[in-house]
Each structure stands twice: as structure tokens, then as C-alpha cells.
Design a protein around this motif. Sequence first.
Motif, PDB file in Angstrom:
ATOM      1  N   SER A   1       0.804  -1.215   0.000  1.00 37.33           N
ATOM      2  CA  SER A   1       0.000   0.000   0.000  1.00 37.33           C
ATOM      3  C   SER A   1       0.841   1.270   0.000  1.00 37.33           C
ATOM      4  O   SER A   1       1.963   1.291   0.526  1.00 37.33           O
ATOM      5  CB  SER A   1      -0.917   0.034   1.235  1.00 37.33           C
ATOM      6  N   GLN A   2       0.239   2.318  -0.567  1.00 36.05           N
ATOM      7  CA  GLN A   2       0.779   3.663  -0.471  1.00 36.05           C
ATOM      8  C   GLN A   2      -0.338   4.572   0.028  1.00 36.05           C
ATOM      9  O   GLN A   2      -1.504   4.406  -0.359  1.00 36.05           O
ATOM     10  CB  GLN A   2       1.268   4.170  -1.824  1.00 36.05           C
ATOM     11  N   ALA A   3       0.018   5.519   0.886  1.00 37.55           N
ATOM     12  CA  ALA A   3      -0.965   6.474   1.391  1.00 37.55           C
ATOM     13  C   ALA A   3      -0.356   7.862   1.369  1.00 37.55           C
ATOM     14  O   ALA A   3       0.813   8.047   1.719  1.00 37.55           O
ATOM     15  CB  ALA A   3      -1.384   6.096   2.810  1.00 37.55           C
TER      16      ALA A   3
ATOM     17  N   HIS B   1      -6.532  -4.238  -7.277  1.00 38.10           N
ATOM     18  CA  HIS B   1      -5.976  -2.892  -7.143  1.00 38.10           C
ATOM     19  C   HIS B   1      -7.090  -1.967  -6.664  1.00 38.10           C
ATOM     20  O   HIS B   1      -8.124  -1.826  -7.323  1.00 38.10           O
ATOM     21  CB  HIS B   1      -5.426  -2.410  -8.481  1.00 38.10           C
ATOM     22  N   VAL B   2      -6.879  -1.343  -5.506  1.00 32.95           N
ATOM     23  CA  VAL B   2      -7.899  -0.494  -4.895  1.00 32.95           C
ATOM     24  C   VAL B   2      -7.343   0.911  -4.683  1.00 32.95           C
ATOM     25  O   VAL B   2      -6.288   1.083  -4.069  1.00 32.95           O
ATOM     26  CB  VAL B   2      -8.356  -1.070  -3.530  1.00 32.95           C
ATOM     27  N   GLN B   3      -8.063   1.898  -5.186  1.00 29.84           N
ATOM     28  CA  GLN B   3      -7.750   3.294  -4.893  1.00 29.84           C
ATOM     29  C   GLN B   3      -8.896   3.873  -4.076  1.00 29.84           C
ATOM     30  O   GLN B   3     -10.066   3.572  -4.340  1.00 29.84           O
ATOM     31  CB  GLN B   3      -7.543   4.103  -6.178  1.00 29.84           C
ATOM     32  N   SER B   4      -8.559   4.689  -3.094  1.00 30.19           N
ATOM     33  CA  SER B   4      -9.588   5.177  -2.180  1.00 30.19           C
ATOM     34  C   SER B   4      -9.282   6.588  -1.694  1.00 30.19           C
ATOM     35  O   SER B   4      -8.124   7.020  -1.689  1.00 30.19           O
ATOM     36  CB  SER B   4      -9.717   4.235  -0.976  1.00 30.19           C
ATOM     37  N   ILE B   5     -10.323   7.293  -1.278  1.00 29.96           N
ATOM     38  CA  ILE B   5     -10.199   8.612  -0.677  1.00 29.96           C
ATOM     39  C   ILE B   5     -10.976   8.603   0.635  1.00 29.96           C
ATOM     40  O   ILE B   5     -12.156   8.232   0.667  1.00 29.96           O
ATOM     41  CB  ILE B   5     -10.753   9.715  -1.593  1.00 29.96           C
ATOM     42  N   ASN B   6     -10.310   8.987   1.713  1.00 32.81           N
ATOM     43  CA  ASN B   6     -10.955   9.145   3.013  1.00 32.81           C
ATOM     44  C   ASN B   6     -11.081  10.628   3.326  1.00 32.81           C
ATOM     45  O   ASN B   6     -10.168  11.417   3.049  1.00 32.81           O
ATOM     46  CB  ASN B   6     -10.154   8.450   4.106  1.00 32.81           C
ATOM     47  N   VAL B   7     -12.224  10.998   3.915  1.00 35.42           N
ATOM     48  CA  VAL B   7     -12.476  12.402   4.254  1.00 35.42           C
ATOM     49  C   VAL B   7     -12.829  12.517   5.731  1.00 35.42           C
ATOM     50  O   VAL B   7     -13.277  11.547   6.359  1.00 35.42           O
ATOM     51  CB  VAL B   7     -13.624  12.984   3.402  1.00 35.42           C
ATOM     52  N   ASP B   8     -12.623  13.727   6.285  1.00 32.55           N
ATOM     53  CA  ASP B   8     -13.011  13.951   7.676  1.00 32.55           C
ATOM     54  C   ASP B   8     -14.525  14.175   7.746  1.00 32.55           C
ATOM     55  O   ASP B   8     -15.207  14.201   6.701  1.00 32.55           O
ATOM     56  CB  ASP B   8     -12.213  15.111   8.277  1.00 32.55           C
ATOM     57  N   PRO B   9     -15.107  14.332   8.941  1.00 36.46           N
ATOM     58  CA  PRO B   9     -16.569  14.500   9.045  1.00 36.46           C
ATOM     59  C   PRO B   9     -17.112  15.711   8.299  1.00 36.46           C
ATOM     60  O   PRO B   9     -18.323  15.789   8.043  1.00 36.46           O
ATOM     61  CB  PRO B   9     -16.780  14.638  10.552  1.00 36.46           C
ATOM     62  N   HIS B  10     -16.248  16.672   7.935  1.00 33.72           N
ATOM     63  CA  HIS B  10     -16.679  17.842   7.174  1.00 33.72           C
ATOM     64  C   HIS B  10     -16.534  17.630   5.674  1.00 33.72           C
ATOM     65  O   HIS B  10     -16.802  18.552   4.885  1.00 33.72           O
ATOM     66  CB  HIS B  10     -15.867  19.065   7.602  1.00 33.72           C
TER      67      HIS B  10
ATOM     68  N   ASP C   1      -3.622   3.868  -2.271  1.00 33.88           N
ATOM     69  CA  ASP C   1      -3.426   3.022  -3.445  1.00 33.88           C
ATOM     70  C   ASP C   1      -2.909   1.682  -2.942  1.00 33.88           C
ATOM     71  O   ASP C   1      -1.781   1.592  -2.447  1.00 33.88           O
ATOM     72  CB  ASP C   1      -2.424   3.667  -4.398  1.00 33.88           C
ATOM     73  N   THR C   2      -3.744   0.643  -3.013  1.00 36.50           N
ATOM     74  CA  THR C   2      -3.416  -0.647  -2.404  1.00 36.50           C
ATOM     75  C   THR C   2      -3.553  -1.780  -3.409  1.00 36.50           C
ATOM     76  O   THR C   2      -4.496  -1.811  -4.204  1.00 36.50           O
ATOM     77  CB  THR C   2      -4.330  -0.928  -1.198  1.00 36.50           C
ATOM     78  N   TRP C   3      -2.593  -2.692  -3.341  1.00 34.72           N
ATOM     79  CA  TRP C   3      -2.616  -3.908  -4.158  1.00 34.72           C
ATOM     80  C   TRP C   3      -2.814  -5.089  -3.215  1.00 34.72           C
ATOM     81  O   TRP C   3      -1.934  -5.410  -2.419  1.00 34.72           O
ATOM     82  CB  TRP C   3      -1.301  -4.057  -4.923  1.00 34.72           C
ATOM     83  N   PHE C   4      -3.979  -5.718  -3.292  1.00 32.12           N
ATOM     84  CA  PHE C   4      -4.292  -6.858  -2.431  1.00 32.12           C
ATOM     85  C   PHE C   4      -4.008  -8.171  -3.161  1.00 32.12           C
ATOM     86  O   PHE C   4      -4.336  -8.320  -4.343  1.00 32.12           O
ATOM     87  CB  PHE C   4      -5.767  -6.859  -2.030  1.00 32.12           C
ATOM     88  N   ALA C   5      -3.437  -9.132  -2.438  1.00 32.88           N
ATOM     89  CA  ALA C   5      -3.299 -10.491  -2.965  1.00 32.88           C
ATOM     90  C   ALA C   5      -4.689 -11.103  -3.039  1.00 32.88           C
ATOM     91  O   ALA C   5      -5.320 -11.347  -2.007  1.00 32.88           O
ATOM     92  CB  ALA C   5      -2.390 -11.315  -2.060  1.00 32.88           C
ATOM     93  N   GLY C   6      -5.175 -11.305  -4.253  1.00 30.86           N
ATOM     94  CA  GLY C   6      -6.540 -11.774  -4.427  1.00 30.86           C
ATOM     95  C   GLY C   6      -6.814 -13.143  -3.838  1.00 30.86           C
ATOM     96  O   GLY C   6      -7.964 -13.483  -3.547  1.00 30.86           O
ATOM     97  N   ASP C   7      -5.772 -13.945  -3.648  1.00 31.85           N
ATOM     98  CA  ASP C   7      -5.963 -15.267  -3.059  1.00 31.85           C
ATOM     99  C   ASP C   7      -6.195 -15.194  -1.556  1.00 31.85           C
ATOM    100  O   ASP C   7      -6.684 -16.149  -0.956  1.00 31.85           O
ATOM    101  CB  ASP C   7      -4.746 -16.155  -3.325  1.00 31.85           C
ATOM    102  N   TRP C   8      -5.821 -14.065  -0.941  1.00 30.24           N
ATOM    103  CA  TRP C   8      -5.897 -13.964   0.516  1.00 30.24           C
ATOM    104  C   TRP C   8      -6.949 -12.998   1.016  1.00 30.24           C
ATOM    105  O   TRP C   8      -7.380 -13.084   2.168  1.00 30.24           O
ATOM    106  CB  TRP C   8      -4.534 -13.555   1.082  1.00 30.24           C
TER     107      TRP C   8
END
Length: 249
Positions: free
Chosen positions: A152-154, A216-225, A233-240
Motif C-alpha cells: 500500500s501507499q498512502a 488494485h484499490v484506490q480510495s479517498i478518506n475524508v473527515d466528518p466535514h 493506493d493498495t494492491w491486495f493479494a486476491g488469493d488472501w
Amino acid sequence: MNGIESTQALQRRGRQPLWQQIELALLQDIRSGTLREGMQLPSARDLALRFGVNRQTVRHAIESLQERGVLRTENGCGSFVQEHPYRYLIGRRARFGRAMHDLNVSSEYRLLESGVQPASRIVQRALRLASGQQVQRIVYASSVEGRQVDYSQAWFPHERFPGICAVFERERSITRSLAAFGVHDYLRQYTAVMARLPNAEVARELGQSTRRPVLHVQSINVDPHGVPVQFGDTWFAGDWIQLLLAPDA
């Protein structure tokens, strides 16, 4: 031969076909731990030598175990013991560590790299930054029960989170790192999932072939506002890892 005996007697005059006896023998290897999840089976040639049969008989046993979901086969690579993936629920409050805790399995982050850098265009857009602004970048790997399951990268806005790399190195938690800067809750605003082939670096970290797809998952997290606090940017092992998308969760 992966630690498996080279020969094994079969009941050649019994009622049970030879391929079924081989199937049961392989199942016993899996149940005893001789063949573990994710482990590659010996080749059809080696198994034929072990049991004293032809390769077609071995292939019949392997195909039956595939149909039962015990084995999986990759073209050009061979057959492997099927892994049982960990379920990761991705909702408004997606937290990897919490998801694994709910499954009653241990997980941890391993820091690979961190530092301050200019934001790329994609990171600028995701975090709503002006051109030339800097970000704190963290590269890490997650493991579950000792198995590495992602790479992962953040990225975090440097102006708002100066020093978050050092905090993450100490806390080994995104949630606790954000909390150290006053962000005690955050929501998943955006998630994109795609099956892709990994590059050499990702494949090496995940311990797999570059020919085996990952999630391959890309995501955005936001605060309550609604202000972006993290682009991931995360690469997950699909077998796991099995991703369960539940936006309202």
C-alpha cells in the motif's frame, strides 16, 4: 518433491478407482499440513512417480479436487492448495485492522518507506490540493497471521499532517496516526476496485508471479466535514483477501 514421499502404495485391486485413492491421499496431505494453503503441488510427473501411475490418472484426481474447491490451477505455473481468503468489508468506515480483529485474526503493518514529496496530479485531485503543494507519503505492507496480503501507499496533505510519517512509524495504524492530528473519525468517500497484473515490485512484496492478477484499490478518506485527509493506493493479494463492498456499512 516438496517434502512428500516419492512412492506410495495404492490398492490396485480394490473397489475404489486409483484416481480417487490419489485424491484422498492428497487431501490427507492437506489436512495434515504437509501441503499448506497457497503451497504448490509437485508436478504431475512427480506425483505419477510417487503413486506409480500414469499422469492422466493424477490429472483426474487433481481435476476432482479443483471441482471441490480444494485446489486451483494457474496456466503455466501448476496446481496450488486453495487459500481461504480473509473478508474485508469496505464501507463508509472501512478499517483494515478492525475488519481483521472482527475475524479474530492478528494483523499488523510493516513500514517500507516514507517521506515528504510534491503531490502528483492524481494525488492533487484526490486531496484537492493546489499545484506544487507537498504531501506526506507512506509505503507499507499489511500482514494477517504472518502472511503478507497487500502492498500500500498512502498520501496525506503535508500542511495539515506534518510529521504523520513519524507518527505512523510509531503507531503502525492509519486511524491512530490521524487521531494524533485531531481527526478522530473519517469516512470512505470513494473506492475503485480493479483486477490488474502487478508490477515486479508489487509481485515481489506479495510473493507471487507477475502473471497472477491482484486486486488494485484506490480510495479517498475524508473527515466528518468532507475534507480529504488520505488518498490510498493498495494492491491486495486476491488469493488472501476478499473485498465486500457495502457503502452504507
